[in-house]
Design a protein around this motif. Sequence first.
Motif, PDB file in Angstrom:
ATOM      1  N   THR A 179       0.835  -1.193   0.000  1.00 54.12           N
ATOM      2  CA  THR A 179       0.000   0.000   0.000  1.00 54.12           C
ATOM      3  C   THR A 179       0.869   1.243   0.000  1.00 54.12           C
ATOM      4  O   THR A 179       1.950   1.256   0.596  1.00 54.12           O
ATOM      5  CB  THR A 179      -0.938   0.031   1.234  1.00 54.12           C
ATOM      6  N   LYS A 180       0.410   2.258  -0.685  1.00 56.15           N
ATOM      7  CA  LYS A 180       1.011   3.586  -0.598  1.00 56.15           C
ATOM      8  C   LYS A 180       0.368   4.280   0.597  1.00 56.15           C
ATOM      9  O   LYS A 180      -0.859   4.337   0.701  1.00 56.15           O
ATOM     10  CB  LYS A 180       0.714   4.375  -1.881  1.00 56.15           C
ATOM     11  N   PRO A 181       1.155   4.809   1.552  1.00 64.28           N
ATOM     12  CA  PRO A 181       0.551   5.471   2.711  1.00 64.28           C
ATOM     13  C   PRO A 181      -0.394   6.603   2.291  1.00 64.28           C
ATOM     14  O   PRO A 181      -0.004   7.519   1.563  1.00 64.28           O
ATOM     15  CB  PRO A 181       1.760   6.012   3.469  1.00 64.28           C
ATOM     16  N   VAL A 182      -1.642   6.490   2.724  1.00 60.24           N
ATOM     17  CA  VAL A 182      -2.652   7.505   2.438  1.00 60.24           C
ATOM     18  C   VAL A 182      -3.738   7.375   3.496  1.00 60.24           C
ATOM     19  O   VAL A 182      -4.042   6.269   3.959  1.00 60.24           O
ATOM     20  CB  VAL A 182      -3.223   7.336   1.006  1.00 60.24           C
ATOM     21  N   ASN A 183      -4.302   8.469   3.911  1.00 62.70           N
ATOM     22  CA  ASN A 183      -5.343   8.467   4.941  1.00 62.70           C
ATOM     23  C   ASN A 183      -6.693   8.842   4.344  1.00 62.70           C
ATOM     24  O   ASN A 183      -6.776   9.632   3.401  1.00 62.70           O
ATOM     25  CB  ASN A 183      -5.003   9.471   6.050  1.00 62.70           C
TER      26      ASN A 183
END
Length: 298
Positions: A179-183
């Motif tokens: 996963t690409k870090p994203v919120n």
Amino acid sequence: SESNRLAKLVPEKPGMSFPKAYKESPELLAEKESPDPLVRYRWAKVSPDDGLEIYTVYPRQATASNPEAADLGDPRRITVSDVCDLMFDFGQVNAGWLEFDCDTPDVAFEASISEFNEPAVFNAGSEHPVKTAVPARYGNSFRLELNRELYEGVRFGWIHVRSLRKPAVIRNVRLVCQTKPVNYEGWFDCNDPQLTRIWYTGAYTVRLNLLKDYFGAILMERSDRHSWTGDAYTSQAAALAAFGNFPFIRKNLLYTSTQDNGIASYSLYWVLSLLDYYNYTGDAETPERSHPMTQVRA
């Protein structure tokens, strides 16, 4: 609790946490409709230059082609007494690869993955068109390696037990997911659960395809897994609303500013993406930087 389950799924480390205010916020009343295992997970800080990180997902259900050949009472520890095909449902499509452990000697395995409920087969240009192969072995761990980047789109996995001399114990069948870090900065809720589920499924689909340096569009490796400017139009629009990851969207706009993938209409979709970005952020510098013919007028 759900937060404890996720904490075990992805152990906390510096820069990653489950803030109390986030866990209790009213927006997340709709999270039960999201297929994203990380919908409640939150990075303390994200950057467009972040690399990919990994987490583990375990199957929700296991079945055997020959029920008498496999003891499925504990899906984390399956005893197999005869040749059979074991099928694992991980609940939703993931961007990952299949792994499992077995220390029983003289067992011959093949493994398969798919987004649907039979082993996948793709076009001849793929690195591995048939998504079935003998898994690579590392000590007592096995990993299905179908392409140089490892990941595929996986909801279902299979372990094919081809031969064995004595009962074998297969442990810890899992997907290692990237996963690409994203919120999640946006949320959606309404009185129709199906609409809520559609919104979160759309957001999760975009998140699955986020790569280190650009928005991807295709999970299964089939020789065309690169940036598609037209696909990025809808993906970036969803990300603006769901994630608010404006710096990464800006990075993708600059990356795709000279790419139309040989499809003339994709240049127009890029313009529409640029308008969406400007309307959300008010950033006039990026449009003017992205193309010499672009001007922003008040």
